[in-house]
Design an enzyme around this catalytic site. Structure first.
Site, PDB file in Angstrom:
ATOM      1  N   ARG A  48       0.793  -1.089  -0.133  1.00 58.60           N
ATOM      2  CA  ARG A  48       0.087   0.048   0.072  1.00 58.60           C
ATOM      3  C   ARG A  48       0.764   1.226  -0.009  1.00 58.60           C
ATOM      4  O   ARG A  48       0.493   2.116  -0.637  1.00 58.60           O
ATOM      5  CB  ARG A  48      -1.002   0.114   1.224  1.00 58.60           C
ATOM      6  CG  ARG A  48      -1.992  -0.976   1.068  1.00 58.60           C
ATOM      7  CD  ARG A  48      -3.276  -1.162   2.101  1.00 58.60           C
ATOM      8  NE  ARG A  48      -4.107  -1.964   1.716  1.00 58.60           N
ATOM      9  CZ  ARG A  48      -5.142  -2.053   2.479  1.00 58.60           C
ATOM     10  NH1 ARG A  48      -5.403  -1.585   3.364  1.00 58.60           N
ATOM     11  NH2 ARG A  48      -6.038  -3.282   2.216  1.00 58.60           N
ATOM     12  N   ASP A 158     -15.691   9.277   9.150  1.00 57.18           N
ATOM     13  CA  ASP A 158     -14.630   8.455   8.911  1.00 57.18           C
ATOM     14  C   ASP A 158     -13.116   9.282   9.044  1.00 57.18           C
ATOM     15  O   ASP A 158     -13.157  10.470   8.949  1.00 57.18           O
ATOM     16  CB  ASP A 158     -14.662   7.747   7.723  1.00 57.18           C
ATOM     17  CG  ASP A 158     -14.045   6.520   7.503  1.00 57.18           C
ATOM     18  OD1 ASP A 158     -14.924   5.272   7.787  1.00 57.18           O
ATOM     19  OD2 ASP A 158     -12.721   6.586   7.275  1.00 57.18           O
TER      20      ASP A 158
END
Length: 288
Positions: A48, A158
């Site tokens: 990632r 979030d």
């Protein structure tokens, strides 16, 4: 006899993450997001972060993590790193029993007790399917005559700015809609869009989004009648989970309810939360 399989810990761009840098990143992510990365996630981190490395001008993943830990990266890059490590899949009407209970009982009960719009918090809402599922449930309750009107305000939060951007865009692909969304609901609450399907204005009007870190105090968000915090506490240590639950309980109005996922339970009691089994579904209430 076949030879032993060798685990390749080289990232897609050919770089290798050292164990020392990986340990530094584990500590950083835990301190800034509360997420605990297992020791077996080294390749995941490499994969990632390799997506971001070309944007930085740095020569290696180790150098990227060193700059991150020292606070030497631009805020935009730092946010991107947290985004790629915290993005999770979601789908519509997850734990369907929660939404049935919401429609058939809780929305009407709470509306009779509150002479104001109900406030609902969808914590760790990802790309928006949960808060929009809540909004659609309320509209369905109105359509079925269970509520006089959808008098509620939903806040979706979030840690990831990227998923909130997607949520606020209100446009979803055919693949996304195939994950848990009944066809009748799609026809009633979505309209065709060049990139898929867009939620209709009556759904969008009930929801707003803002970034929020569950490690921070909830006071700035206000108080809520219902809080959904599902499928996220599993990523935290027991101590961090307990701290988050205590703050969520404090953010509930007296008589308000907390939803965890159907696979989550409280490992130990939280003084301000009373477990209840309603129609086969476990939820938690702050006593009135």
């Amino acid at each position: 006899m076949a030879g032993a399989r060798v685990l390749d810990l080289t990232s897609p761009n050919g770089d290798t993450l050292s164990q020392t840098a990986f340990c530094d990143f584990q500590r950083f992510l835990h301190e800034h997001s509360g997420i605990t990365l297992g020791d077996g996630k080294r390749y995941l981190v490499q994969s990632r972060l390799s997506q971001i490395l070309p944007e930085t001008g740095l020569g290696s993943l180790d150098a990227l993590i060193e700059a991150l830990v020292r606070g030497q990266l631009p805020e935009k890059v730092r946010s991107r790193i947290i985004d790629v490590m915290t993005t999770n899949e979601t789908f519509w009407f997850r734990d369907r029993g929660h939404f049935e209970l919401l429609k058939e009982r809780l929305l009407a009960d709470l509306s009779r007790q509150r002479f104001r719009p109900l406030r609902i918090w969808s914590a760790a809402c990802s790309t928006g399917q949960e808060p929009y599922s809540i909004a659609i449930t309320a509209l369905e309750a109105v359509r079925e005559g269970r509520l006089p009107r959808a008098n509620l305000r939903i806040v979706g939060t979030d840690l990831s700015q990227q998923v909130l951007k997607t949520a606020a865009g209100t446009v979803y692909s055919d693949l996304s809609l195939s994950r848990g969304l009944p066809e009748a609901i799609r026809q009633r609450y979505f309209q065709p869009h060049a990139n898929g399907w867009r939620l209709k204005p009556e759904v969008r009007a009930l929801v707003r989004f803002q970034p929020f870190n569950l490690l921070k105090p909830c006071t700035a968000l206000g108080r809520f009648d219902l809080i959904f915090c599902r499928n996220v506490l599993i990523y935290f240590t027991p101590e961090t989970k307990r701290d988050i639950l205590q703050r969520l309980a404090a953010a509930l109005e007296p008589g308000g309810y907390l939803f965890l996922s159907s696979t989550e339970t409280l490992a130990e009691p939280v003084a301000a939360l009373q477990p209840l089994s309603l129609r086969g579904t476990w939820i938690y209430q702050r006593p009135a």
